[in-house]
Scaffold this motif. Structure first.
Motif, PDB file in Angstrom:
ATOM      1  N   GLY A  70       0.818  -1.211   0.000  1.00 34.13           N
ATOM      2  CA  GLY A  70       0.000   0.000   0.000  1.00 34.13           C
ATOM      3  C   GLY A  70       0.850   1.259   0.000  1.00 34.13           C
ATOM      4  N   ASP A  71       1.956   1.236   0.748  1.00 30.98           N
ATOM      5  CA  ASP A  71       2.869   2.387   0.765  1.00 30.98           C
ATOM      6  C   ASP A  71       3.471   2.634  -0.615  1.00 30.98           C
ATOM      7  OD1 ASP A  71       2.445   2.800   3.462  1.00 30.98           O
ATOM      8  OD2 ASP A  71       4.262   1.746   4.098  1.00 30.98           O
ATOM      9  N   HIS A  72       3.855   1.546  -1.286  1.00 29.07           N
ATOM     10  CA  HIS A  72       4.444   1.703  -2.626  1.00 29.07           C
ATOM     11  C   HIS A  72       3.415   2.242  -3.622  1.00 29.07           C
ATOM     12  CE1 HIS A  72       8.321   0.138  -1.635  1.00 29.07           C
ATOM     13  NE2 HIS A  72       7.854  -1.030  -1.249  1.00 29.07           N
ATOM     14  N   ALA A  73       2.170   1.761  -3.516  1.00 28.84           N
ATOM     15  CA  ALA A  73       1.114   2.288  -4.391  1.00 28.84           C
ATOM     16  C   ALA A  73       0.907   3.776  -4.130  1.00 28.84           C
ATOM     17  CB  ALA A  73      -0.187   1.517  -4.171  1.00 28.84           C
ATOM     18  N   THR A  74       0.999   4.178  -2.866  1.00 29.56           N
ATOM     19  CA  THR A  74       0.891   5.597  -2.510  1.00 29.56           C
ATOM     20  C   THR A  74       2.030   6.401  -3.129  1.00 29.56           C
ATOM     21  OG1 THR A  74      -0.220   5.053  -0.429  1.00 29.56           O
ATOM     22  CG2 THR A  74       0.795   7.224  -0.582  1.00 29.56           C
ATOM     23  N   ASN A  75       3.239   5.863  -3.058  1.00 24.75           N
ATOM     24  CA  ASN A  75       4.384   6.535  -3.693  1.00 24.75           C
ATOM     25  C   ASN A  75       4.138   6.740  -5.181  1.00 24.75           C
ATOM     26  OD1 ASN A  75       5.754   6.529  -1.263  1.00 24.75           O
ATOM     27  ND2 ASN A  75       7.040   4.773  -1.768  1.00 24.75           N
ATOM     28  N   ILE A  76       3.628   5.693  -5.832  1.00 19.34           N
ATOM     29  CA  ILE A  76       3.338   5.777  -7.269  1.00 19.34           C
ATOM     30  C   ILE A  76       2.343   6.906  -7.529  1.00 19.34           C
ATOM     31  CG2 ILE A  76       2.251   4.580  -9.217  1.00 19.34           C
ATOM     32  CD1 ILE A  76       3.385   1.947  -7.977  1.00 19.34           C
ATOM     33  N   ALA A  77       1.279   6.954  -6.715  1.00 19.39           N
ATOM     34  CA  ALA A  77       0.253   7.982  -6.895  1.00 19.39           C
ATOM     35  C   ALA A  77       0.831   9.384  -6.696  1.00 19.39           C
ATOM     36  CB  ALA A  77      -0.901   7.739  -5.922  1.00 19.39           C
ATOM     37  N   GLU A  78       1.747   9.527  -5.743  1.00 17.23           N
ATOM     38  CA  GLU A  78       2.360  10.843  -5.516  1.00 17.23           C
ATOM     39  C   GLU A  78       3.215  11.263  -6.703  1.00 17.23           C
ATOM     40  OE1 GLU A  78       4.336  10.475  -1.763  1.00 17.23           O
ATOM     41  OE2 GLU A  78       2.476  10.700  -0.591  1.00 17.23           O
ATOM     42  N   TRP A  79       3.872  10.293  -7.349  1.00 16.85           N
ATOM     43  CA  TRP A  79       4.648  10.636  -8.549  1.00 16.85           C
ATOM     44  C   TRP A  79       3.743  10.940  -9.735  1.00 16.85           C
ATOM     45  CZ3 TRP A  79       9.120  12.559  -8.253  1.00 16.85           C
ATOM     46  CH2 TRP A  79       9.988  12.196  -7.230  1.00 16.85           C
TER      47      TRP A  79
ATOM     48  N   GLU B 170       0.940  12.606  -9.400  1.00 16.28           N
ATOM     49  CA  GLU B 170       0.634  14.023  -9.166  1.00 16.28           C
ATOM     50  C   GLU B 170       1.773  14.919  -9.652  1.00 16.28           C
ATOM     51  OE1 GLU B 170      -2.384  14.528  -5.490  1.00 16.28           O
ATOM     52  OE2 GLU B 170      -0.309  14.183  -4.904  1.00 16.28           O
ATOM     53  N   PHE B 171       2.991  14.511  -9.346  1.00 16.03           N
ATOM     54  CA  PHE B 171       4.147  15.293  -9.789  1.00 16.03           C
ATOM     55  C   PHE B 171       4.214  15.361 -11.311  1.00 16.03           C
ATOM     56  CE2 PHE B 171       8.485  15.004 -11.462  1.00 16.03           C
ATOM     57  CZ  PHE B 171       8.983  16.240 -11.073  1.00 16.03           C
ATOM     58  N   SER B 172       3.960  14.241 -11.976  1.00 18.34           N
ATOM     59  CA  SER B 172       4.069  14.219 -13.442  1.00 18.34           C
ATOM     60  C   SER B 172       3.085  15.175 -14.099  1.00 18.34           C
ATOM     61  CB  SER B 172       3.859  12.790 -13.979  1.00 18.34           C
ATOM     62  OG  SER B 172       2.514  12.387 -13.872  1.00 18.34           O
ATOM     63  N   VAL B 173       1.940  15.407 -13.428  1.00 24.09           N
ATOM     64  CA  VAL B 173       0.907  16.287 -13.990  1.00 24.09           C
ATOM     65  C   VAL B 173       1.087  17.727 -13.524  1.00 24.09           C
ATOM     66  CG1 VAL B 173      -1.575  16.733 -14.128  1.00 24.09           C
ATOM     67  CG2 VAL B 173      -0.729  14.373 -14.162  1.00 24.09           C
ATOM     68  N   THR B 174       1.353  17.904 -12.218  1.00 27.02           N
ATOM     69  CA  THR B 174       1.347  19.260 -11.636  1.00 27.02           C
ATOM     70  C   THR B 174       2.735  19.875 -11.478  1.00 27.02           C
ATOM     71  OG1 THR B 174       1.512  18.474  -9.341  1.00 27.02           O
ATOM     72  CG2 THR B 174      -0.705  18.599 -10.309  1.00 27.02           C
ATOM     73  N   GLY B 175       3.753  19.020 -11.470  1.00 24.49           N
ATOM     74  CA  GLY B 175       5.106  19.521 -11.228  1.00 24.49           C
ATOM     75  C   GLY B 175       5.426  19.705  -9.760  1.00 24.49           C
ATOM     76  N   VAL B 176       4.494  19.311  -8.875  1.00 26.43           N
ATOM     77  CA  VAL B 176       4.702  19.441  -7.433  1.00 26.43           C
ATOM     78  C   VAL B 176       4.590  18.066  -6.795  1.00 26.43           C
ATOM     79  CG1 VAL B 176       3.858  20.459  -5.284  1.00 26.43           C
ATOM     80  CG2 VAL B 176       3.791  21.788  -7.409  1.00 26.43           C
ATOM     81  N   HIS B 177       5.593  17.705  -5.995  1.00 32.85           N
ATOM     82  CA  HIS B 177       5.552  16.441  -5.264  1.00 32.85           C
ATOM     83  C   HIS B 177       5.086  16.713  -3.843  1.00 32.85           C
ATOM     84  CE1 HIS B 177       7.037  12.712  -3.334  1.00 32.85           C
ATOM     85  NE2 HIS B 177       6.813  12.173  -4.516  1.00 32.85           N
ATOM     86  N   LYS B 178       4.337  15.774  -3.264  1.00 32.64           N
ATOM     87  CA  LYS B 178       3.755  15.976  -1.932  1.00 32.64           C
ATOM     88  C   LYS B 178       4.800  16.326  -0.886  1.00 32.64           C
ATOM     89  CE  LYS B 178      -0.775  13.938  -1.081  1.00 32.64           C
ATOM     90  NZ  LYS B 178      -1.337  15.195  -1.431  1.00 32.64           N
ATOM     91  N   GLU B 179       5.991  15.728  -0.970  1.00 32.93           N
ATOM     92  CA  GLU B 179       7.036  16.004   0.005  1.00 32.93           C
ATOM     93  C   GLU B 179       7.413  17.488   0.032  1.00 32.93           C
ATOM     94  OE1 GLU B 179      10.360  13.506  -0.611  1.00 32.93           O
ATOM     95  OE2 GLU B 179       9.384  11.702   0.169  1.00 32.93           O
ATOM     96  N   GLU B 180       7.223  18.155  -1.105  1.00 34.08           N
ATOM     97  CA  GLU B 180       7.582  19.566  -1.183  1.00 34.08           C
ATOM     98  C   GLU B 180       6.557  20.455  -0.492  1.00 34.08           C
ATOM     99  OE1 GLU B 180       8.003  20.407  -5.308  1.00 34.08           O
ATOM    100  OE2 GLU B 180       9.607  18.968  -5.626  1.00 34.08           O
ATOM    101  N   THR B 181       5.372  19.904  -0.204  1.00 32.36           N
ATOM    102  CA  THR B 181       4.298  20.713   0.380  1.00 32.36           C
ATOM    103  C   THR B 181       4.079  20.388   1.854  1.00 32.36           C
ATOM    104  OG1 THR B 181       2.599  19.125  -0.286  1.00 32.36           O
ATOM    105  CG2 THR B 181       3.142  20.889  -1.847  1.00 32.36           C
ATOM    106  N   THR B 182       4.894  19.459   2.389  1.00 34.60           N
ATOM    107  CA  THR B 182       4.715  19.076   3.794  1.00 34.60           C
ATOM    108  C   THR B 182       5.915  19.496   4.605  1.00 34.60           C
ATOM    109  OG1 THR B 182       5.640  16.885   3.314  1.00 34.60           O
ATOM    110  CG2 THR B 182       3.236  17.113   3.239  1.00 34.60           C
TER     111      THR B 182
END
Length: 215
Positions: free
Chosen positions: A192-201, A203-215
Protein backbone atom coordinates in the motif's frame (compact mmCIF):
# COMPACT_ATOMS: atom_id res chain seq x y z
CA UNK A 1 11.83 13.69 -34.73
CA UNK A 2 8.95 14.66 -32.43
CA UNK A 3 6.73 11.97 -34.00
CA UNK A 4 9.24 9.30 -32.99
CA UNK A 5 9.47 10.85 -29.51
CA UNK A 6 5.68 10.70 -29.16
CA UNK A 7 5.69 7.05 -30.26
CA UNK A 8 8.28 6.29 -27.59
CA UNK A 9 6.14 8.09 -25.00
CA UNK A 10 3.15 5.95 -25.97
CA UNK A 11 5.34 2.87 -25.70
CA UNK A 12 6.36 4.00 -22.24
CA UNK A 13 2.70 4.23 -21.22
CA UNK A 14 2.05 0.76 -22.63
CA UNK A 15 5.01 -0.74 -20.78
CA UNK A 16 3.91 0.93 -17.55
CA UNK A 17 0.44 -0.59 -17.96
CA UNK A 18 1.99 -4.02 -18.49
CA UNK A 19 4.18 -3.61 -15.43
CA UNK A 20 1.15 -2.55 -13.41
CA UNK A 21 -0.75 -5.63 -14.60
CA UNK A 22 2.13 -7.85 -13.49
CA UNK A 23 2.02 -6.20 -10.05
CA UNK A 24 -1.69 -6.89 -9.79
CA UNK A 25 -1.19 -10.51 -10.90
CA UNK A 26 1.54 -11.05 -8.30
CA UNK A 27 -0.55 -9.64 -5.44
CA UNK A 28 -3.74 -11.40 -6.57
CA UNK A 29 -1.97 -14.77 -6.81
CA UNK A 30 -0.33 -14.31 -3.42
CA UNK A 31 -3.70 -13.34 -1.90
CA UNK A 32 -5.48 -16.31 -3.52
CA UNK A 33 -2.73 -18.68 -2.39
CA UNK A 34 -3.12 -17.27 1.12
CA UNK A 35 -6.89 -17.66 1.06
CA UNK A 36 -6.76 -21.25 -0.27
CA UNK A 37 -3.60 -22.29 1.58
CA UNK A 38 -2.22 -23.34 -1.81
CA UNK A 39 1.50 -24.01 -2.26
CA UNK A 40 0.87 -24.52 -5.98
CA UNK A 41 -0.51 -21.00 -6.40
CA UNK A 42 2.23 -19.56 -4.20
CA UNK A 43 4.83 -21.16 -6.49
CA UNK A 44 3.48 -19.10 -9.42
CA UNK A 45 4.39 -15.79 -7.78
CA UNK A 46 8.23 -15.87 -8.08
CA UNK A 47 8.19 -16.04 -11.94
CA UNK A 48 5.98 -12.93 -12.00
CA UNK A 49 8.40 -11.15 -9.67
CA UNK A 50 11.22 -12.08 -12.06
CA UNK A 51 9.18 -10.76 -15.01
CA UNK A 52 8.77 -7.47 -13.11
CA UNK A 53 12.56 -7.25 -12.74
CA UNK A 54 12.96 -7.64 -16.50
CA UNK A 55 10.18 -5.14 -17.21
CA UNK A 56 11.84 -2.62 -14.91
CA UNK A 57 14.98 -2.78 -17.07
CA UNK A 58 12.92 -2.42 -20.25
CA UNK A 59 11.21 0.71 -18.95
CA UNK A 60 14.54 2.17 -17.80
CA UNK A 61 15.90 1.72 -21.32
CA UNK A 62 12.89 3.46 -22.88
CA UNK A 63 13.23 6.36 -20.44
CA UNK A 64 16.94 6.75 -21.21
CA UNK A 65 16.25 6.74 -24.94
CA UNK A 66 13.62 9.42 -24.47
CA UNK A 67 15.98 11.56 -22.40
CA UNK A 68 18.83 11.20 -24.92
CA UNK A 69 16.87 11.38 -28.18
CA UNK A 70 15.96 15.05 -27.92
CA UNK A 71 15.47 17.69 -25.25
CA UNK A 72 12.09 16.90 -23.68
CA UNK A 73 9.80 19.76 -22.69
CA UNK A 74 8.92 20.17 -19.01
CA UNK A 75 5.78 18.01 -19.10
CA UNK A 76 7.59 15.20 -20.93
CA UNK A 77 10.48 15.36 -18.50
CA UNK A 78 8.14 15.05 -15.52
CA UNK A 79 6.39 12.06 -17.09
CA UNK A 80 9.70 10.30 -17.76
CA UNK A 81 11.13 11.15 -14.33
CA UNK A 82 7.95 9.92 -12.63
CA UNK A 83 8.10 6.64 -14.56
CA UNK A 84 11.68 6.06 -13.41
CA UNK A 85 10.62 6.58 -9.80
CA UNK A 86 7.45 4.50 -10.14
CA UNK A 87 9.10 1.39 -11.55
CA UNK A 88 11.25 1.10 -8.43
CA UNK A 89 8.10 0.92 -6.31
CA UNK A 90 6.46 -1.49 -8.77
CA UNK A 91 9.44 -3.82 -8.69
CA UNK A 92 9.36 -3.80 -4.89
CA UNK A 93 5.65 -4.63 -4.96
CA UNK A 94 6.61 -7.78 -6.87
CA UNK A 95 9.29 -8.58 -4.30
CA UNK A 96 6.84 -8.24 -1.44
CA UNK A 97 4.22 -10.40 -3.15
CA UNK A 98 7.01 -12.94 -3.53
CA UNK A 99 7.80 -12.61 0.19
CA UNK A 100 4.16 -13.32 1.02
CA UNK A 101 4.20 -16.40 -1.23
CA UNK A 102 7.32 -17.72 0.53
CA UNK A 103 5.57 -17.55 3.91
CA UNK A 104 2.40 -19.34 2.84
CA UNK A 105 3.69 -22.94 3.29
CA UNK A 106 4.59 -22.07 6.89
CA UNK A 107 1.30 -20.46 7.93
CA UNK A 108 -1.17 -22.22 10.25
CA UNK A 109 -4.21 -23.76 8.56
CA UNK A 110 -6.65 -21.60 10.53
CA UNK A 111 -5.54 -18.00 10.03
CA UNK A 112 -6.32 -15.61 12.88
CA UNK A 113 -7.44 -12.37 11.20
CA UNK A 114 -7.81 -14.17 7.86
CA UNK A 115 -10.81 -12.16 6.69
CA UNK A 116 -9.03 -8.92 7.52
CA UNK A 117 -5.97 -10.05 5.57
CA UNK A 118 -8.09 -10.86 2.53
CA UNK A 119 -9.82 -7.46 2.71
CA UNK A 120 -6.40 -5.83 3.07
CA UNK A 121 -5.20 -7.70 -0.03
CA UNK A 122 -8.20 -6.53 -2.07
CA UNK A 123 -7.58 -2.93 -1.05
CA UNK A 124 -3.89 -3.04 -2.02
CA UNK A 125 -4.68 -4.64 -5.40
CA UNK A 126 -7.14 -1.81 -6.05
CA UNK A 127 -4.56 0.80 -4.99
CA UNK A 128 -1.92 -0.57 -7.35
CA UNK A 129 -4.36 -0.77 -10.26
CA UNK A 130 -5.68 2.75 -9.67
CA UNK A 131 -2.21 4.27 -9.25
CA UNK A 132 -1.04 2.94 -12.63
CA UNK A 133 -4.34 3.90 -14.27
CA UNK A 134 -3.92 7.41 -12.87
CA UNK A 135 -0.46 7.64 -14.46
CA UNK A 136 -1.67 6.53 -17.88
CA UNK A 137 -4.71 8.87 -17.77
CA UNK A 138 -2.87 11.72 -16.00
CA UNK A 139 -5.73 11.58 -13.50
CA UNK A 140 -4.78 13.57 -10.38
CA UNK A 141 -8.16 12.95 -8.70
CA UNK A 142 -7.69 9.19 -8.97
CA UNK A 143 -4.16 9.51 -7.61
CA UNK A 144 -5.55 11.41 -4.63
CA UNK A 145 -8.01 8.58 -3.95
CA UNK A 146 -5.14 6.11 -3.93
CA UNK A 147 -3.25 8.26 -1.42
CA UNK A 148 -6.35 8.46 0.79
CA UNK A 149 -6.83 4.67 0.59
CA UNK A 150 -3.49 4.13 2.32
CA UNK A 151 -5.18 5.06 5.60
CA UNK A 152 -7.61 2.18 5.05
CA UNK A 153 -4.76 -0.28 4.55
CA UNK A 154 -2.98 1.04 7.64
CA UNK A 155 -6.20 0.55 9.61
CA UNK A 156 -6.47 -3.05 8.38
CA UNK A 157 -2.90 -3.66 9.54
CA UNK A 158 -3.70 -2.33 13.00
CA UNK A 159 -6.81 -4.51 13.18
CA UNK A 160 -4.90 -7.63 12.11
CA UNK A 161 -2.28 -6.88 14.74
CA UNK A 162 -4.93 -6.51 17.46
CA UNK A 163 -6.62 -9.72 16.32
CA UNK A 164 -3.33 -11.61 16.55
CA UNK A 165 -2.60 -10.24 20.02
CA UNK A 166 -6.04 -11.39 21.19
CA UNK A 167 -5.52 -14.81 19.63
CA UNK A 168 -2.19 -15.28 21.41
CA UNK A 169 -3.69 -14.08 24.70
CA UNK A 170 -6.45 -16.71 24.41
CA UNK A 171 -3.89 -19.40 23.59
CA UNK A 172 -5.48 -20.01 20.17
CA UNK A 173 -2.24 -19.65 18.19
CA UNK A 174 1.47 -20.23 18.61
CA UNK A 175 4.08 -17.48 18.54
CA UNK A 176 5.88 -18.51 15.35
CA UNK A 177 2.69 -18.83 13.28
CA UNK A 178 1.44 -15.52 14.63
CA UNK A 179 4.68 -13.78 13.67
CA UNK A 180 4.43 -15.16 10.12
CA UNK A 181 0.87 -13.85 9.78
CA UNK A 182 1.97 -10.47 11.09
CA UNK A 183 4.74 -10.41 8.48
CA UNK A 184 2.21 -11.12 5.72
CA UNK A 185 0.10 -8.20 6.94
CA UNK A 186 3.20 -6.01 7.04
CA UNK A 187 4.05 -6.89 3.43
CA UNK A 188 0.53 -5.91 2.33
CA UNK A 189 0.90 -2.66 4.27
CA UNK A 190 4.18 -1.95 2.47
CA UNK A 191 2.55 -2.67 -0.89
CA UNK A 192 0.00 0.00 0.00
CA UNK A 193 2.87 2.39 0.76
CA UNK A 194 4.44 1.70 -2.63
CA UNK A 195 1.11 2.29 -4.39
CA UNK A 196 0.89 5.60 -2.51
CA UNK A 197 4.38 6.54 -3.69
CA UNK A 198 3.34 5.78 -7.27
CA UNK A 199 0.25 7.98 -6.89
CA UNK A 200 2.36 10.84 -5.52
CA UNK A 201 4.65 10.64 -8.55
CA UNK A 202 1.57 10.71 -10.76
CA UNK A 203 0.63 14.02 -9.17
CA UNK A 204 4.15 15.29 -9.79
CA UNK A 205 4.07 14.22 -13.44
CA UNK A 206 0.91 16.29 -13.99
CA UNK A 207 1.35 19.26 -11.64
CA UNK A 208 5.11 19.52 -11.23
CA UNK A 209 4.70 19.44 -7.43
CA UNK A 210 5.55 16.44 -5.26
CA UNK A 211 3.75 15.98 -1.93
CA UNK A 212 7.04 16.00 0.01
CA UNK A 213 7.58 19.57 -1.18
CA UNK A 214 4.30 20.71 0.38
CA UNK A 215 4.72 19.08 3.79
Amino acid sequence: MRNNFDRQLRLLGSEMREMGALCEDAIALAAKALSEDSKELAAKVPPIASALDRKERDVENICLKLLLSQQPVAGDLRQISAALKMITDMERIGDQADDIAELIPHLPAALPGGELLRAMARETISMVNDSVTAYVRKDVALAERVIAADDTVDDYFDRVKRSLISSVARGDSDGEGTLDILMVAKYFERIGDHATNIAEWVEFSVTGVHKEETT
